[in-house]
Write a protein that holds these residues in place. Structure first.
Motif, mmCIF file in Angstrom:
data_model
loop_
_atom_site.group_PDB
_atom_site.id
_atom_site.type_symbol
_atom_site.label_atom_id
_atom_site.label_comp_id
_atom_site.label_asym_id
_atom_site.label_seq_id
_atom_site.Cartn_x
_atom_site.Cartn_y
_atom_site.Cartn_z
ATOM 1 N N GLU A 213 50.200 15.270 27.226
ATOM 2 C CA GLU A 213 49.304 15.745 26.166
ATOM 3 C C GLU A 213 48.332 16.743 26.774
ATOM 4 N N THR B 279 44.796 17.245 26.022
ATOM 5 C CA THR B 279 43.336 17.079 25.995
ATOM 6 C C THR B 279 42.750 16.785 27.380
ATOM 7 N N ARG C 232 57.267 13.668 27.163
ATOM 8 C CA ARG C 232 57.184 12.224 26.921
ATOM 9 C C ARG C 232 58.593 11.659 26.892
ATOM 10 N N GLU D 85 60.776 9.746 25.335
ATOM 11 C CA GLU D 85 60.915 9.114 24.025
ATOM 12 C C GLU D 85 62.389 8.995 23.719
ATOM 13 N N GLY E 193 62.576 15.795 15.125
ATOM 14 C CA GLY E 193 61.121 15.885 15.227
ATOM 15 C C GLY E 193 60.525 15.101 16.383
ATOM 16 N N TYR F 213 61.008 14.715 20.604
ATOM 17 C CA TYR F 213 61.709 15.256 21.752
ATOM 18 C C TYR F 213 61.059 14.782 23.048
ATOM 19 N N GLN G 137 52.964 21.751 21.734
ATOM 20 C CA GLN G 137 51.776 21.565 20.890
ATOM 21 C C GLN G 137 50.916 22.820 20.913
ATOM 22 N N GLU H 290 40.033 22.026 21.099
ATOM 23 C CA GLU H 290 39.024 21.027 21.420
ATOM 24 C C GLU H 290 37.655 21.666 21.245
ATOM 25 N N ARG I 11 45.646 6.005 15.560
ATOM 26 C CA ARG I 11 46.004 6.883 16.671
ATOM 27 C C ARG I 11 46.418 6.105 17.921
ATOM 28 N N TYR J 100 41.482 7.107 23.735
ATOM 29 C CA TYR J 100 40.161 7.720 23.889
ATOM 30 C C TYR J 100 39.377 7.962 22.604
ATOM 31 N N TYR J 101 39.954 7.648 21.445
ATOM 32 C CA TYR J 101 39.268 8.017 20.204
ATOM 33 C C TYR J 101 38.104 7.092 19.831
ATOM 34 N N SER K 46 54.404 13.092 11.011
ATOM 35 C CA SER K 46 53.057 13.479 11.403
ATOM 36 C C SER K 46 53.072 14.870 12.070
ATOM 37 N N LEU K 47 52.438 15.821 11.394
ATOM 38 C CA LEU K 47 52.438 17.201 11.911
ATOM 39 C C LEU K 47 51.419 17.376 13.016
ATOM 40 N N GLY L 168 47.762 15.331 15.090
ATOM 41 C CA GLY L 168 46.874 14.184 15.196
ATOM 42 C C GLY L 168 45.663 14.583 15.998
ATOM 43 N N GLY M 77 38.958 17.038 18.693
ATOM 44 C CA GLY M 77 40.046 18.015 18.783
ATOM 45 C C GLY M 77 41.286 17.542 18.062
ATOM 46 N N VAL M 78 42.298 18.363 18.150
ATOM 47 C CA VAL M 78 43.557 18.055 17.466
ATOM 48 C C VAL M 78 44.700 18.714 18.220
HETATM 49 P P1 HAM Z 1 49.411 13.005 19.556
HETATM 50 O O1 HAM Z 1 49.241 12.349 18.231
HETATM 51 O O2 HAM Z 1 49.995 12.196 20.624
HETATM 52 O O3 HAM Z 1 47.978 13.537 19.971
HETATM 53 O O4 HAM Z 1 50.286 14.311 19.355
HETATM 54 C C1 HAM Z 1 49.914 15.267 18.406
HETATM 55 C C2 HAM Z 1 51.128 15.821 17.693
HETATM 56 O O5 HAM Z 1 52.074 16.318 18.645
HETATM 57 C C3 HAM Z 1 51.918 14.799 16.881
HETATM 58 O O6 HAM Z 1 51.340 14.623 15.602
HETATM 59 C C4 HAM Z 1 53.271 15.467 16.799
HETATM 60 O O7 HAM Z 1 53.271 16.443 15.776
HETATM 61 C C5 HAM Z 1 53.385 16.174 18.146
HETATM 62 N N1 HAM Z 1 54.183 15.372 19.090
HETATM 63 C C6 HAM Z 1 53.752 14.409 19.924
HETATM 64 N N2 HAM Z 1 54.769 13.895 20.616
HETATM 65 C C7 HAM Z 1 55.880 14.537 20.221
HETATM 66 C C8 HAM Z 1 57.279 14.466 20.574
HETATM 67 N N3 HAM Z 1 57.723 13.620 21.500
HETATM 68 N N4 HAM Z 1 58.141 15.300 19.950
HETATM 69 C C9 HAM Z 1 57.702 16.193 19.020
HETATM 70 N N5 HAM Z 1 56.416 16.294 18.661
HETATM 71 C C10 HAM Z 1 55.508 15.483 19.243
HETATM 72 C C11 HAM Z 1 47.699 14.199 21.141
HETATM 73 O O8 HAM Z 1 48.539 14.647 21.877
HETATM 74 C C12 HAM Z 1 46.215 14.420 21.363
HETATM 75 N N6 HAM Z 1 46.020 15.128 22.643
HETATM 76 C C13 HAM Z 1 45.617 15.203 20.213
HETATM 77 C C14 HAM Z 1 44.163 15.473 20.374
HETATM 78 C C15 HAM Z 1 43.589 16.639 20.770
HETATM 79 N N7 HAM Z 1 43.191 14.616 20.185
HETATM 80 C C16 HAM Z 1 42.032 15.208 20.437
HETATM 81 N N8 HAM Z 1 42.260 16.408 20.817
#
Ligand code: HAM
Length: 416
Positions: free
Chosen positions: A81, A83, A112, A114, A119, A121, A126, A130, A257, A261-262, A280-281, A283, A303-304
């Motif tokens: 990720e 952040t 990751r 997974e 959708g 991978y 991303q 922030e 979530r 950390y939230y 989920s588009l 988060g 952030g997002v």
């Molecule tokens: P997250 O919810 O883990 O948040 O990921 C955010 C978005 O990334 C998900 O809603 C999804 O659209 C996309 N995503 C995550 N993992 C995958 C995957 N394996 N394959 C495809 N898409 C994926 C974060 O990563 C936090 N860092 C967000 C954040 C920023 N919070 C605060 N600041």
């Protein structure tokens, strides 16, 4: 031996690259409009950075990290990720001070482990931002609003903005105990692994897709009802600001979530078509202790991160496709004698900003015209013996098939 892209990864081929470019362009433009600046961080970091920030009990850390030892025996991890690396970078550069606000955006691959599906991978991408240094609920609203403006700019429709507040750490701890009490008899009957996961982060139970647990959770206490008054007021202010900005949203008490950390505001935007269960588009949300945990000043953030592949899938389902870039002209040599003058013409056209290409291998005129089609050229500029003699190229509009003669020195002008 034929090689394939590793499981859960994919290529972006030239025919699709413009979709990615357009999305990234729109994202950068939206973020810059709100005063955010780009930041880029390395593909890998010390493993400890993610363990500390995402939390040992989080799914990301416990199961999904691509961790390896380098030749110097350091444990490194491909970023799961964006952040934590952003905070690490700003702290390291001494740019995260108390009493000042920093706004950054980024576009990054994430890794990751997974189970791949539509959708989802192992290498995903991303775009995110922030906002650091503000305690104000207006910061939370800004981040949600900016996210929604980006989606609007892409022309996405039918999205649902879901927001919730999970309060501060005390609220979370108190609420987690209430929740565990509510699911007590169900939890006792679960295998050790499920119990351990629930105890490590009880609020993640709310995220479940398991129908039995969903039923157990009916009538469970809600975190919104456990908030302290400061959190209640903050959440009201976030909602007020969003309403003022004309952003439609729903309060969804089971959004919690997955990363540890939230605090306070959390949100997601989900699509109603195109994604199936991975709906989920994006988060995001507020985090309080993260910068301090990573060795910096006690600076809060919000952030997002938005999943690029998922946004592209929804765009495709909605029939939104950014215009495909076209080659300005393909220069066709009808005879060998025309090849040299065409190289010169190509140089002139490019100097004048007309994109063009030409055959390098002495192929037949038919093959060259086929190539012009494949490259989606707007015009073919055909030169053979007659054209060389008259000093006029034959310029063919490849959409209408109309053709006219144009003096060599006027071709650039005519094509533009
Ligand atoms: P997250 O919810 O883990 O948040 O990921 C955010 C978005 O990334 C998900 O809603 C999804 O659209 C996309 N995503 C995550 N993992 C995958 C995957 N394996 N394959 C495809 N898409 C994926 C974060 O990563 C936090 N860092 C967000 C954040 C920023 N919070 C605060 N600041």
């Amino acid at each position: 031996m034929r090689y394939q892209a590793a499981r859960g990864t994919h290529d972006v081929l030239p025919a699709d690259a413009h979709r990615w470019q357009s999305l990234e362009r729109e994202f950068a433009a939206t973020a810059e409009l709100y005063g955010y600046r780009e930041i880029r961080t390395p593909a890998f970091e010390d493993t400890e950075l993610f363990v500390r920030s995402s939390g040992e009990g989080s799914e990301v850390v416990s199961k999904q990290m691509y961790t390896f030892l380098d030749k110097g025996d350091r444990s490194l991890t491909l970023k799961p990720e964006g952040t934590a690396p952003v905070l690490r970078a700003l702290i390291e550069a001494g740019q995260l001070a108390q009493h000042s606000t920093t706004r950054v955006w980024y576009a990054t691959p994430i890794y990751r482990y997974e189970r791949p599906s539509k959708g989802r991978y192992r290498e995903a991408h991303q775009v995110g931002f922030e906002l650091l240094g503000s305690h104000s609920p207006d910061a939370d609203a800004e981040v949600v609003e900016l996210t929604v403006r980006f989606f609007e700019r892409l022309g996405l429709q039918g999205l649902r903005v879901l927001i919730n507040s999970i309060g501060g750490p005390e609220t979370r701890a108190a609420y987690s105990s209430k929740l565990l009490a509510h699911v007590g008899s169900w939890l006792e009957a679960q295998p050790e692994e499920v119990r351990a996961k629930a105890l490590a982060n009880p609020m993640r139970l709310l995220d479940t897709k398991d129908p039995e647990l969903r039923q157990v959770l009916e009538g469970a206490p809600m975190v919104l009802d456990s908030l302290e008054s400061a959190s209640v007021e903050r959440f009201e202010q976030v909602r007020r600001r969003l309403s003022e900005a004309g952003v439609e949203f729903e309060v969804k008490p089971d959004i919690v979530r997955g990363l540890d950390y939230y605090t306070e505001t959390v949100f997601e935007v989900v699509a109603t078509s195109g994604l199936g269960s991975q709906d989920s588009l994006c988060g995001g949300g507020r985090y309080a202790g993260l910068a301090k945990e990573l060795g910096g000043a006690d600076v809060p953030g919000v952030g997002v991160a938005i999943g690029v592949e998922r946004v592209l899938l929804v765009m495709e389902a909605l029939g939104i496709s950014p215009p495909e870039p076209r080659l300005g002209a393909f220069l066709v040599a009808a005879t060998p004698a025309a090849r040299q003058p065409l190289f010169e013409l190509a140089r002139t056209l490019r100097e004048k900003g007309v994109s063009c290409t030409l055959d390098l291998d002495g192929r037949s005129m038919k093959a060259q015209l086929r190539q012009a089609d494949r490259e989606r050229a707007r015009f073919a500029v055909i030169v053979g013996d007659d054209e060389l003699a008259s000093g006029q190229a034959s310029v063919r509009d490849l959409d209408s098939s109309q053709q006219k003669s144009v003096p060599f020195e006027e071709v650039a002008c005519a094509l533009r």
